[in-house]
Design an enzyme around this catalytic site. Structure first.
Site, PDB file in Angstrom:
ATOM      1  N   GLU A 225      -5.711   8.911   7.651  1.00  0.00           N
ATOM      2  CA  GLU A 225      -6.233   8.469   6.342  1.00  0.00           C
ATOM      3  C   GLU A 225      -7.575   9.115   6.023  1.00  0.00           C
ATOM      4  OE1 GLU A 225      -5.739   4.528   4.634  1.00  0.00           O
ATOM      5  OE2 GLU A 225      -4.713   3.973   6.475  1.00  0.00           O
TER       6      GLU A 225
ATOM      7  N   GLU B 133       0.864  -1.201   0.000  1.00  0.00           N
ATOM      8  CA  GLU B 133       0.000   0.000   0.000  1.00  0.00           C
ATOM      9  C   GLU B 133       0.897   1.247   0.000  1.00  0.00           C
ATOM     10  OE1 GLU B 133      -1.570   0.800   3.927  1.00  0.00           O
ATOM     11  OE2 GLU B 133      -3.368   1.769   3.133  1.00  0.00           O
TER      12      GLU B 133
ATOM     13  N   LYS C 135      -9.517   2.253  -1.829  1.00  0.00           N
ATOM     14  CA  LYS C 135      -9.729   1.709  -0.473  1.00  0.00           C
ATOM     15  C   LYS C 135     -11.049   2.180   0.131  1.00  0.00           C
ATOM     16  CE  LYS C 135      -7.086   1.347   3.887  1.00  0.00           C
ATOM     17  NZ  LYS C 135      -5.777   1.724   4.477  1.00  0.00           N
TER      18      LYS C 135
ATOM     19  N   CYS D  69      -4.899  -2.896   2.760  1.00  0.00           N
ATOM     20  CA  CYS D  69      -4.569  -2.860   4.186  1.00  0.00           C
ATOM     21  C   CYS D  69      -5.763  -3.163   5.095  1.00  0.00           C
ATOM     22  CB  CYS D  69      -3.916  -1.530   4.546  1.00  0.00           C
ATOM     23  SG  CYS D  69      -3.109  -1.628   6.166  1.00  0.00           S
TER      24      CYS D  69
ATOM     25  N   ASN E 125       0.336  -1.176   5.365  1.00  0.00           N
ATOM     26  CA  ASN E 125       1.270  -0.435   6.237  1.00  0.00           C
ATOM     27  C   ASN E 125       0.680  -0.542   7.628  1.00  0.00           C
ATOM     28  OD1 ASN E 125       3.298   1.662   4.758  1.00  0.00           O
ATOM     29  ND2 ASN E 125       1.463   1.379   3.511  1.00  0.00           N
TER      30      ASN E 125
END
Ligand code: CDV
Length: 322
Positions: free
Chosen positions: A143, A47, A124, A173, A198
């Site tokens: 994020e 990612e 995502k 992820c 990550n």
């Protein structure tokens, strides 16, 4: 026709905040060459593979964060990756921060055919963390500030992988922890899930004790269960090691449709692991215990799509019939 291929996870060691994409891309090209020498026909990078895991850094003005995003692919800096894939005849998965021409920001992954064409794109859906600076946290996880939730659903495409073809899906992820995401892929007969991650070695929310080793265990448990319950292979590739003092665990893995580990990274640095996949092995689960058409009961799954948070159950007391 044989349905076999060799899959590779190309784990990346740390990328420091000050390092440019040229450094990351150079390392990725070397990993791709190594994967090719090891017989791989498809290679999966982590990612947000081109930069440090930048959502740990707060930026008040998002316009000043533009340098973390890709505005076009391939760009001058990422072109060597696409050229190496073409030269070696190898397909690859790349995770990156995407900024669209109309200014939208996504945490994105693509599967690129050796020709350089993008066969599949995913954005995502399950963004962890928070949107505003959190003074309580030791390390930010922004994020939700840097990206909007993906708008493409969970697509699956049948595409060439080496000499064969496979039904390919992508997760990113945190998605790997959500069975709903895997099942939407499974309902499209996914055979190969590529995902990058990550994940910090410590739980940065600091809301209770979580043993260090369980962080890795939970990651593997999620991927193995996803593969078993949906009869597919997965390549789960980590960014690993210490980025500007912040540790990410590695432990990249390749998993088969029985949920077994076929390969696992042992370093927290740049590392290639490979394993052979035979996609005919996806048929056993799909036609027996997880034959969805015969055994699923969607009439009882309404809560999955109608409800977001959990609700407390009614209280039962002795003497009260159920
Ligand atoms: N990049 C991520 O999505 N990380 C999350 C953690 C931090 C909750 C993960 O699920 O690994």
């Amino acid at each position: 026709m044989s349905r076999k291929t060799v899959l590779a996870a190309a784990q990346l060691g740390p990328i420091q905040r000050a390092e440019g994409r040229d450094v990351a891309v150079g390392r990725m090209v070397r990993l791709m060459e190594k994967a090719h020498r090891m017989g791989a026909e498809v290679v999966v990078f982590p990612e947000l593979a081109l930069t440090t895991f930048f959502p740990r850094w707060y930026e008040e003005d998002l316009n000043k964060a533009d340098h973390w995003y890709e505005h076009a692919l391939p760009s001058n800096e990422t072109a060597p990756l696409f050229e190496a894939a073409r030269k070696l005849g190898i397909g690859f998965h790349l995770g990156y921060a995407e900024k669209t021409p109309d200014g939208r920001r996504f945490n994105t992954a693509i599967y690129v055919h050796p020709s350089g064409e993008v066969a599949l794109k995913y954005r995502k859906v399950h963004l962890p963390g928070h949107k505003e600076y959190d003074p309580v946290r030791k390390v930010q996880h922004l994020e939700k500030r840097y990206f909007e939730p993906g708008d493409l659903g969970f697509p699956v495409v049948r595409a060439p992988v080496g000499e064969t073809e496979a039904n390919i899906g992508l997760l990113i992820c945190n998605d790997r922890r959500w069975p709903e995401a895997w099942r939407v892929l499974g309902l499209q007969q996914v055979e190969l899930v590529m995902l990058g991650y990550n994940t910090p070695s410590l739980n940065m929310e600091n809301r209770g004790f979580e043993a260090h080793h369980l962080r890795v265990e939970h990651s593997h448990l999620s991927v193995r269960a996803g593969c078993y319950q949906n009869a597919c292979y997965a390549v789960a590739t980590a960014k690993a090691g210490t980025e500007d003092g912040h540790e990410l665990f590695g432990h990249s893995i390749i998993v088969n449709p029985q949920g077994e580990l076929l390969a696992q990274a042992t370093s927290w640095d740049d590392e290639v692991i490979v394993a052979e996949a035979d996609f005919t092995r996806c048929e056993l689960g799909r036609t027996t215990i997880f034959d969805f058409a015969r055994h699923r009961r969607p009439e009882h799954y309404g809560r999955i799509t109608e409800q977001v948070g959990s609700e407390a159950p009614p209280l039962w007391k002795p003497g009260q019939s159920s």
